[in-house]
Design a protein around this motif. Structure first.
Motif, short mmCIF file in Angstrom:
data_model
loop_
_atom_site.label_atom_id
_atom_site.label_comp_id
_atom_site.label_asym_id
_atom_site.label_seq_id
_atom_site.Cartn_x
_atom_site.Cartn_y
_atom_site.Cartn_z
N GLN A 230 43.72 -10.04 6.95
CA GLN A 230 43.17 -11.35 7.28
C GLN A 230 43.95 -12.03 8.40
O GLN A 230 43.36 -12.67 9.29
N SER A 231 45.27 -11.90 8.40
CA SER A 231 46.06 -12.55 9.45
C SER A 231 45.78 -11.94 10.81
O SER A 231 45.79 -12.64 11.84
N SER A 234 42.56 -13.46 11.87
CA SER A 234 42.76 -14.88 12.21
C SER A 234 43.42 -15.03 13.57
O SER A 234 43.04 -15.89 14.36
N ARG A 235 44.42 -14.19 13.84
CA ARG A 235 45.14 -14.29 15.11
C ARG A 235 44.20 -14.09 16.29
O ARG A 235 44.19 -14.88 17.24
N THR A 244 39.99 -21.29 13.61
CA THR A 244 40.30 -20.27 12.61
C THR A 244 39.01 -19.74 11.98
O THR A 244 37.97 -20.41 12.02
#
Length: 257
Positions: A230-231, A234-235, A244
């Motif tokens: 997920q990160s 998101s990035r 986001t």
């Protein structure tokens, strides 16, 4: 979308739709088609579908803009099947187009009825076409080379789009496109302005955006679309779209109410 940015820097990216923005205050600087452009208050930004660009504030206070994304199929429908317009100038000083885009944006964001939205859409597309310019012609041999590169790039994109979640290697992509790895790179870069890996990421981001809009949790969308977690999603989502995944999902949910 309506947003204000001060320090955010958009990484090079593109959209699968026409991108029209009205700068309300401040100024934005962005690179497109190998040159730098600045859109200050009152100017219109006009980008064709799949046109790579970046973006950042050109002045310390930042910039505020209203942005509208119009899919080519929507524009074609409004034009009754006529040829799609192409814009040669990324920044346009066109008061009529600015007014039409603002009216459309207010109708979309303000929850206007379907009839009003359709009328404002027709007004905006008409204003766009009035200011559109065809790209200048090229020599016959250059046109032939460009068509060949475009066909190669499209074959690669079709595979990336069909199997965006899979880790596709350069050899497999080149085989599907019918060329060498290096010819593939040149063709994709010439056609879409990004490398094959960057094109793959854009395809994955668009797939994730669709899933988020449909209510899929960000973590699930990240895994389904080929991101590490997920990160990671998101990035790249923030770098490309300025918000986001969660903020986008909430906005999409409100729009569907």
């Amino acid at each position: 979308m309506r947003a204000h940015f001060t320090r955010h820097v958009f990484r090079p990216h593109s959209h699968d739709a026409y991108l029209f923005g009205v700068t309300e205050s401040g100024a934005q600087r962005f690179r497109c088609r190998g040159a730098e452009h600045v859109s200050s208050a009152g100017m219109v930004m006009a980008l064709n579908a799949d046109e790579p660009h970046d973006g950042s504030a050109a002045v310390a206070p930042g910039f505020t803009y209203r942005m509208v994304h119009l899919g080519p199929e929507v524009v074609r429908e409004v034009l009754g099947g006529a040829a799609l317009p192409l814009f040669d100038r990324p920044v346009i000083d066109d008061p009529a187009l600015r007014r039409a885009l603002l009216r459309l944006h207010h109708a979309l964001a303000g929850g206007a009825g379907r009839l009003v939205r359709d009328e404002r859409l027709a007004e905006a597309v008409t204003a766009m076409v009035r200011g559109a310019a065809r790209r200048p012609g090229r020599p016959a041999h250059a046109v032939g080379q460009g068509r060949a590169a475009g066909a190669t790039a499209r074959r690669a994109r079709e595979l990336l789009t069909a199997e965006y979640a899979r880790d596709i290697g350069a050899d497999e992509l080149a085989e599907a496109a019918g060329c060498s790895r290096f010819a593939l790179y040149r063709a994709v870069r010439a056609t879409y302005g990004v490398s094959p890996s960057e094109l793959q990421r854009l395809v994955r981001l668009r797939a994730a955006r669709r899933m988020l809009a449909a209510g899929t949790p960000a973590a699930e969308a990240a895994t389904a679309c080929g991101f590490a977690d997920q990160s990671h999603l998101s990035r790249w989502f923030v770098r490309s779209y300025g918000i986001t995944p969660g903020a986008y999902a909430r906005a999409a949910g409100r729009a569907g109410e």
